[in-house]
Design a protein around this motif. Structure first.
Motif, PDB file in Angstrom:
ATOM      1  N   ASP A   1     -98.575 -29.968 -24.809  1.00 46.97           N
ATOM      2  CA  ASP A   1     -97.133 -30.140 -24.625  1.00 46.97           C
ATOM      3  C   ASP A   1     -96.411 -28.808 -24.414  1.00 46.97           C
ATOM      4  O   ASP A   1     -95.177 -28.776 -24.333  1.00 46.97           O
ATOM      5  CB  ASP A   1     -96.516 -30.878 -25.800  1.00 46.97           C
ATOM      6  CG  ASP A   1     -96.689 -30.150 -27.134  1.00 46.97           C
ATOM      7  OD1 ASP A   1     -97.506 -29.197 -27.196  1.00 46.97           O
ATOM      8  OD2 ASP A   1     -96.019 -30.533 -28.108  1.00 46.97           O
ATOM      9  N   ASP A   2     -97.147 -27.705 -24.326  1.00 45.10           N
ATOM     10  CA  ASP A   2     -96.520 -26.410 -24.070  1.00 45.10           C
ATOM     11  C   ASP A   2     -95.934 -26.361 -22.660  1.00 45.10           C
ATOM     12  O   ASP A   2     -96.457 -26.980 -21.722  1.00 45.10           O
ATOM     13  CB  ASP A   2     -97.540 -25.264 -24.211  1.00 45.10           C
ATOM     14  CG  ASP A   2     -97.677 -24.769 -25.638  1.00 45.10           C
ATOM     15  OD1 ASP A   2     -96.688 -24.832 -26.389  1.00 45.10           O
ATOM     16  OD2 ASP A   2     -98.783 -24.310 -26.007  1.00 45.10           O
ATOM     17  N   VAL A   3     -94.865 -25.592 -22.525  1.00 38.75           N
ATOM     18  CA  VAL A   3     -94.296 -25.270 -21.218  1.00 38.75           C
ATOM     19  C   VAL A   3     -94.406 -23.757 -21.082  1.00 38.75           C
ATOM     20  O   VAL A   3     -93.768 -23.014 -21.834  1.00 38.75           O
ATOM     21  CB  VAL A   3     -92.833 -25.731 -21.092  1.00 38.75           C
ATOM     22  CG1 VAL A   3     -92.239 -25.282 -19.755  1.00 38.75           C
ATOM     23  CG2 VAL A   3     -92.737 -27.245 -21.242  1.00 38.75           C
TER      24      VAL A   3
ATOM     25  N   TYR B   1     -94.077 -20.061 -19.353  1.00 39.74           N
ATOM     26  CA  TYR B   1     -93.116 -19.374 -18.490  1.00 39.74           C
ATOM     27  C   TYR B   1     -93.675 -18.034 -18.036  1.00 39.74           C
ATOM     28  O   TYR B   1     -94.349 -17.327 -18.801  1.00 39.74           O
ATOM     29  CB  TYR B   1     -91.803 -19.118 -19.232  1.00 39.74           C
ATOM     30  CG  TYR B   1     -90.848 -18.219 -18.465  1.00 39.74           C
ATOM     31  CD1 TYR B   1     -90.206 -18.689 -17.324  1.00 39.74           C
ATOM     32  CD2 TYR B   1     -90.632 -16.902 -18.853  1.00 39.74           C
ATOM     33  CE1 TYR B   1     -89.357 -17.872 -16.595  1.00 39.74           C
ATOM     34  CE2 TYR B   1     -89.781 -16.082 -18.136  1.00 39.74           C
ATOM     35  CZ  TYR B   1     -89.142 -16.565 -17.008  1.00 39.74           C
ATOM     36  OH  TYR B   1     -88.318 -15.759 -16.284  1.00 39.74           O
TER      37      TYR B   1
ATOM     38  N   THR C   1    -100.834 -18.484 -16.779  1.00 43.97           N
ATOM     39  CA  THR C   1     -99.803 -19.461 -16.439  1.00 43.97           C
ATOM     40  C   THR C   1    -100.232 -20.432 -15.343  1.00 43.97           C
ATOM     41  O   THR C   1    -100.150 -21.648 -15.512  1.00 43.97           O
ATOM     42  CB  THR C   1     -98.508 -18.743 -15.987  1.00 43.97           C
ATOM     43  OG1 THR C   1     -98.153 -17.743 -16.955  1.00 43.97           O
ATOM     44  CG2 THR C   1     -97.362 -19.728 -15.853  1.00 43.97           C
TER      45      THR C   1
ATOM     46  N   ALA D   1    -101.477 -24.482 -16.034  1.00 43.31           N
ATOM     47  CA  ALA D   1    -100.581 -25.538 -15.563  1.00 43.31           C
ATOM     48  C   ALA D   1    -101.296 -26.455 -14.591  1.00 43.31           C
ATOM     49  O   ALA D   1    -101.153 -27.684 -14.647  1.00 43.31           O
ATOM     50  CB  ALA D   1     -99.346 -24.926 -14.916  1.00 43.31           C
TER      51      ALA D   1
ATOM     52  N   HIS E   1     -98.150 -28.597 -20.317  1.00 41.07           N
ATOM     53  CA  HIS E   1     -97.426 -29.687 -19.651  1.00 41.07           C
ATOM     54  C   HIS E   1     -97.060 -29.304 -18.228  1.00 41.07           C
ATOM     55  O   HIS E   1     -97.296 -30.053 -17.271  1.00 41.07           O
ATOM     56  CB  HIS E   1     -96.177 -30.051 -20.455  1.00 41.07           C
ATOM     57  CG  HIS E   1     -95.513 -31.302 -19.985  1.00 41.07           C
ATOM     58  ND1 HIS E   1     -94.575 -31.316 -18.974  1.00 41.07           N
ATOM     59  CD2 HIS E   1     -95.662 -32.601 -20.378  1.00 41.07           C
ATOM     60  CE1 HIS E   1     -94.168 -32.541 -18.769  1.00 41.07           C
ATOM     61  NE2 HIS E   1     -94.808 -33.353 -19.608  1.00 41.07           N
ATOM     62  N   HIS E   2     -96.467 -28.123 -18.081  1.00 39.19           N
ATOM     63  CA  HIS E   2     -96.181 -27.552 -16.772  1.00 39.19           C
ATOM     64  C   HIS E   2     -95.782 -26.101 -16.971  1.00 39.19           C
ATOM     65  O   HIS E   2     -95.689 -25.626 -18.104  1.00 39.19           O
ATOM     66  CB  HIS E   2     -95.087 -28.333 -16.026  1.00 39.19           C
ATOM     67  CG  HIS E   2     -93.724 -28.247 -16.636  1.00 39.19           C
ATOM     68  ND1 HIS E   2     -93.314 -29.061 -17.673  1.00 39.19           N
ATOM     69  CD2 HIS E   2     -92.662 -27.429 -16.356  1.00 39.19           C
ATOM     70  CE1 HIS E   2     -92.062 -28.775 -17.991  1.00 39.19           C
ATOM     71  NE2 HIS E   2     -91.650 -27.768 -17.216  1.00 39.19           N
TER      72      HIS E   2
ATOM     73  N   VAL F   1     -93.019 -22.893 -15.801  1.00 41.75           N
ATOM     74  CA  VAL F   1     -91.746 -22.497 -15.211  1.00 41.75           C
ATOM     75  C   VAL F   1     -91.905 -21.074 -14.694  1.00 41.75           C
ATOM     76  O   VAL F   1     -92.436 -20.203 -15.397  1.00 41.75           O
ATOM     77  CB  VAL F   1     -90.605 -22.576 -16.242  1.00 41.75           C
ATOM     78  CG1 VAL F   1     -89.292 -22.062 -15.657  1.00 41.75           C
ATOM     79  CG2 VAL F   1     -90.446 -24.009 -16.745  1.00 41.75           C
TER      80      VAL F   1
ATOM     81  N   CYS G   1     -85.687 -19.742 -20.993  1.00 39.11           N
ATOM     82  CA  CYS G   1     -86.583 -20.490 -21.868  1.00 39.11           C
ATOM     83  C   CYS G   1     -85.854 -21.629 -22.577  1.00 39.11           C
ATOM     84  O   CYS G   1     -86.417 -22.718 -22.771  1.00 39.11           O
ATOM     85  CB  CYS G   1     -87.224 -19.553 -22.888  1.00 39.11           C
ATOM     86  SG  CYS G   1     -88.431 -18.404 -22.155  1.00 39.11           S
TER      87      CYS G   1
ATOM     88  N   HIS H   1     -85.084 -24.460 -19.903  1.00 33.05           N
ATOM     89  CA  HIS H   1     -86.246 -25.170 -19.364  1.00 33.05           C
ATOM     90  C   HIS H   1     -87.254 -25.570 -20.441  1.00 33.05           C
ATOM     91  O   HIS H   1     -88.322 -26.098 -20.105  1.00 33.05           O
ATOM     92  CB  HIS H   1     -86.937 -24.309 -18.301  1.00 33.05           C
ATOM     93  CG  HIS H   1     -86.122 -24.134 -17.051  1.00 33.05           C
ATOM     94  ND1 HIS H   1     -86.152 -25.042 -16.008  1.00 33.05           N
ATOM     95  CD2 HIS H   1     -85.250 -23.161 -16.675  1.00 33.05           C
ATOM     96  CE1 HIS H   1     -85.341 -24.636 -15.053  1.00 33.05           C
ATOM     97  NE2 HIS H   1     -84.769 -23.504 -15.427  1.00 33.05           N
TER      98      HIS H   1
ATOM     99  N   CYS I   1     -89.155 -23.790 -22.472  1.00 33.59           N
ATOM    100  CA  CYS I   1     -90.408 -23.032 -22.444  1.00 33.59           C
ATOM    101  C   CYS I   1     -90.858 -22.683 -23.861  1.00 33.59           C
ATOM    102  O   CYS I   1     -90.041 -22.261 -24.693  1.00 33.59           O
ATOM    103  CB  CYS I   1     -90.247 -21.757 -21.633  1.00 33.59           C
ATOM    104  SG  CYS I   1     -89.709 -22.045 -19.932  1.00 33.59           S
TER     105      CYS I   1
END
Length: 365
Positions: free
Chosen positions: A228-230, A232, A246, A250, A256-257, A259, A273, A276, A278
């Protein structure tokens, strides 16, 4: 073509190490999955799905084939963090064209020197890059073929180079390309050629093979990333730091995705952060130092970031940085030759990038 080839440290399955094949598999598995969000200050964010990444790679590959590029030729990329940069990396993997990432902040003389020294056949660059300096003259003098990306910034400025250059529209509704198929059959062949300086100061190219992804696949586990991390980053996407920390996580769904900012902006980092969501970000090129020097504000501890993965956190601010911003720092090191080491959170001493991992190149003890 065979699905396996001997190379480097042994046989590696092409489906697991050639970026274009990985991207195609992810697009088939979950085409609508959001993989990247490109934030660009006041301009609308650009969202890239798994299917969009695959389609963009095909479009760039088709354009490069139409320019006459064939397997083994080198294509340089001079772009800030645009979706087209990722598309070019996918296209290079698809066609067997080693990609030469150039620093987007490099001067014209440096660009020309590297294009010549590294025997580049083509250059992918942005429309606004041709509007400043002597890049157009560099392209002409060096004899490289050019593929110019039509960017939101360039369109806003009314830039149109279609009369003199092949132009590629990177917008979601840009022209689709014809899939040229997969042309890599050896995982030990070069995917990237990273510019560097030799002992005498001359430009040299350090080759990164496709099979390096075998190591980079392990990075999310080393770093303790969560699904579940985003993640950046504002570091150049074609740099090994951003790729390992990164881009690949991703793409593989280890986070998760991701940025991505067009370029570093330390004054806005925590704001980005927060906006979005992050939870991790990649430090390098003095970014953490610039963030630490900024005046304190309420954003220092109201952001969702839990982890900073760093290449170059100064020893003297390591603990103060963690305390001020309520984050943990994981320091790591990697090199184009394949060296990799990391210092897990709360394990190694401050100032150390840890011990090298099994299977990485020596020299990082």
């Amino acid at each position: 073509m065979s699905g396996r080839r001997e190379g480097g440290g042994g046989a590696a399955p092409l489906a697991g190490v050639v970026l274009s094949r990985i991207v195609a598999a992810e697009a088939a598995r979950d085409p609508g999955r959001a993989v990247f969000v490109f934030e660009n200050r006041d301009r609308p964010a650009e969202r890239v799905t798994a299917a969009g990444l695959a389609a963009g790679g095909v479009a760039v590959a088709d354009a490069l084939r139409r320019l006459g590029l064939r397997t083994g030729m080198r294509v340089a990329v001079l772009l800030r963090n645009h979706p087209a940069l990722l598309h070019a990396l996918v296209a290079g993997a698809k066609l067997g064209l080693p990609v030469v990432p150039l620093d987007p902040a490099a001067g014209d003389l440096t660009v020309e020197t590297r294009l010549r020294a590294l025997r580049c056949t083509a250059l992918v660059t942005a429309d606004y890059g041709l509007a400043d300096g002597e890049l157009a003259a560099v392209i002409q003098r060096s004899g490289v073929k050019s593929l110019v990306v039509a960017t939101p910034e360039g369109r806003a400025a009314g830039l149109d180079w279609s009369a003199t250059h092949t132009v590629l529209d990177e917008s979601p509704d840009g022209a689709a390309g014809r899939d040229p198929g997969e042309h890599v059959d050896d995982p030990a062949s070069p995917w990237l050629v990273v510019p560097g300086s030799g002992a005498n100061g001359d430009t040299v190219g350090l080759e990164v093979p496709h099979e390096r992804l075998l190591l980079w696949r392990l990075v999310p586990g080393f770093f303790g990333y969560r699904p579940d991390d985003v993640a950046y980053t504002a570091l150049p996407l074609a740099d090994g730091n951003a790729l390992a920390a990164t881009v690949v996580p991703a793409l593989l769904g280890a986070v998760h995705h991701a940025v991505v900012s067009r370029q570093p902006d330390p004054a806005r980092l925590w704001e980005i952060c927060i906006d979005h969501g992050c939870t991790t970000w990649a430090n390098g090129d003095g970014l953490a130092t610039a963030v630490y020097r900024a005046p304190s504000s309420r954003r220092d501890r109201t952001h969702p970031v839990r982890l900073v993965v760093s290449t170059g956190m100064p020893r003297e601010i390591w603990r103060p940085f963690e305390e001020r911003f309520a984050v943990r720092v994981l320091e790591w090191y990697g090199s184009p030759e394949g060296a990799f080491a990391y210092n897990p959170v709360s394990v190694g001493p401050v100032g150390s990038f840890g011990r090298r991992t099994a299977g990485s190149a020596p020299g990082t003890g």
